[in-house]
Scaffold this motif. Structure first.
Motif, mmCIF file in Angstrom:
data_model
loop_
_atom_site.group_PDB
_atom_site.id
_atom_site.type_symbol
_atom_site.label_atom_id
_atom_site.label_comp_id
_atom_site.label_asym_id
_atom_site.label_seq_id
_atom_site.Cartn_x
_atom_site.Cartn_y
_atom_site.Cartn_z
ATOM 1 N N VAL A 1 0.684 -1.250 -0.033
ATOM 2 C CA VAL A 1 -0.154 -0.016 -0.049
ATOM 3 C C VAL A 1 1.001 1.235 0.035
ATOM 4 C CG1 VAL A 1 -1.982 -1.273 0.987
ATOM 5 C CG2 VAL A 1 -0.135 -0.193 2.453
ATOM 6 N N HIS A 2 0.340 2.423 -0.270
ATOM 7 C CA HIS A 2 1.072 3.770 -0.633
ATOM 8 C C HIS A 2 0.586 4.497 0.531
ATOM 9 C CE1 HIS A 2 2.957 2.045 -4.150
ATOM 10 N NE2 HIS A 2 1.784 1.808 -4.575
ATOM 11 N N SER A 3 1.415 5.621 0.645
ATOM 12 C CA SER A 3 0.813 6.627 1.880
ATOM 13 C C SER A 3 -0.263 7.150 1.015
ATOM 14 C CB SER A 3 2.062 7.174 2.626
ATOM 15 O OG SER A 3 1.578 8.123 3.418
ATOM 16 N N GLN A 4 -1.272 7.692 1.739
ATOM 17 C CA GLN A 4 -2.150 8.603 1.156
ATOM 18 C C GLN A 4 -2.817 9.276 2.320
ATOM 19 O OE1 GLN A 4 -4.735 6.616 -1.638
ATOM 20 N NE2 GLN A 4 -2.820 5.936 -2.875
ATOM 21 N N ASP B 1 -9.223 -1.571 -0.442
ATOM 22 C CA ASP B 1 -9.106 -1.334 -1.981
ATOM 23 C C ASP B 1 -8.252 -2.247 -2.559
ATOM 24 O OD1 ASP B 1 -10.096 0.422 -4.198
ATOM 25 O OD2 ASP B 1 -7.677 1.126 -4.053
ATOM 26 N N LYS B 2 -7.225 -2.314 -1.976
ATOM 27 C CA LYS B 2 -6.011 -3.294 -2.696
ATOM 28 C C LYS B 2 -6.611 -4.783 -2.781
ATOM 29 C CE LYS B 2 -2.626 -0.776 -3.405
ATOM 30 N NZ LYS B 2 -1.983 -0.477 -4.696
ATOM 31 N N ILE C 1 -6.165 8.732 2.965
ATOM 32 C CA ILE C 1 -7.166 7.761 3.378
ATOM 33 C C ILE C 1 -6.416 6.827 4.492
ATOM 34 C CG2 ILE C 1 -8.364 7.998 1.450
ATOM 35 C CD1 ILE C 1 -7.471 5.108 0.581
ATOM 36 N N THR C 2 -7.187 6.141 5.290
ATOM 37 C CA THR C 2 -6.725 5.083 6.354
ATOM 38 C C THR C 2 -6.046 4.133 5.648
ATOM 39 O OG1 THR C 2 -8.592 3.776 6.633
ATOM 40 C CG2 THR C 2 -8.481 5.993 7.906
ATOM 41 N N LEU C 3 -5.084 3.399 6.344
ATOM 42 C CA LEU C 3 -4.442 2.196 6.022
ATOM 43 C C LEU C 3 -5.484 1.179 5.799
ATOM 44 C CD1 LEU C 3 -1.835 0.760 5.234
ATOM 45 C CD2 LEU C 3 -1.824 0.343 7.832
ATOM 46 N N ASP D 1 -8.494 1.476 4.905
ATOM 47 C CA ASP D 1 -9.148 1.801 3.479
ATOM 48 C C ASP D 1 -8.338 1.395 2.297
ATOM 49 O OD1 ASP D 1 -11.618 3.103 4.894
ATOM 50 O OD2 ASP D 1 -10.697 4.988 4.889
ATOM 51 N N GLN D 2 -6.991 1.702 2.426
ATOM 52 C CA GLN D 2 -6.301 1.427 1.405
ATOM 53 C C GLN D 2 -6.003 -0.245 1.263
ATOM 54 O OE1 GLN D 2 -2.324 3.374 1.488
ATOM 55 N NE2 GLN D 2 -3.168 4.454 2.891
ATOM 56 N N VAL D 3 -5.945 -1.142 2.508
ATOM 57 C CA VAL D 3 -5.804 -2.470 2.242
ATOM 58 C C VAL D 3 -7.299 -3.028 1.644
ATOM 59 C CG1 VAL D 3 -5.936 -4.505 3.773
ATOM 60 C CG2 VAL D 3 -4.155 -2.520 4.215
#
Length: 177
Positions: free
Chosen positions: A6-9, A19-20, A11-13, A15-17
């Motif tokens: 995941v990349h730093s954005q 989505d991934k 949105i929360t970690l 949320d990123q996970v």
């Protein structure tokens, strides 16, 4: 397993996970009924702690996208369109304004389904609706008992042949009592 870092954005970690994970399932052509990799593999591929992964998986489970089955692990399932709505439409937690909004939405929905009802209705459906009305207990203010009202509207929704509309009726039933 492929790297799913995941990349730093902003949105929360989690949320990123989430989505991934959704992208991964699509990219790997994992279909309804297929097993998905276990938590250890997914956490390693994403480079995140299992607690973060578990929260993302929990969201997908809550939406009805993942089920856990004995001896098969996590399985991809097809959620219903309104599945997530079931968890929040609860008269114990919704305010009066939200409840009136739901009622207004129901009225708009019923106006919109009129053509489907007229196109699909059979003489048997009309007889059944008439029986529901006859069996309804009328109160002094000319309203029907909630069970009769629910049964009548559920029958209308059934006539449309649209499963999502019928699911909506089941979801809002506790609100309409």
């Amino acid at each position: 397993m492929d790297t799913l870092k995941v990349h730093s954005q902003t949105i929360t970690l989690v949320d990123q996970v989430e989505d991934k994970l959704l992208n991964y399932l699509k990219e790997k052509d994992i279909r309804t009924g297929d097993s998905i990799p276990n938590e250890l593999e997914l956490a390693a591929a994403l480079g995140v702690a299992r607690s973060v992964l578990r929260e993302a998986l929990s969201r997908l489970k809550m939406m009805g996208m993942i089920e856990t089955r004995t001896r098969r692990g996590m399985i991809l399932t097809e959620p219903t369109i309104l599945g997530g709505m079931k968890r929040v439409v609860d008269p114990r937690i919704l305010g009066e304004e939200a409840l009136f909004d739901i009622l207004g939405f129901r009225i708009a929905l019923e106006i919109g389904i009129c053509s489907d009802i007229f196109r699909n209705i059979t003489p048997e459906d009309i007889s059944e609706l008439e029986e529901i009305v006859k069996m309804g207990i009328v109160f002094e203010n000319n309203e029907y008992a909630p069970v009769s009202e629910f049964t009548f509207h559920a029958k209308l929704y059934e006539i449309t042949g649209n499963k999502t509309i019928s699911e909506f009726q089941d979801i809002i039933h506790p609100v309409m009592i």
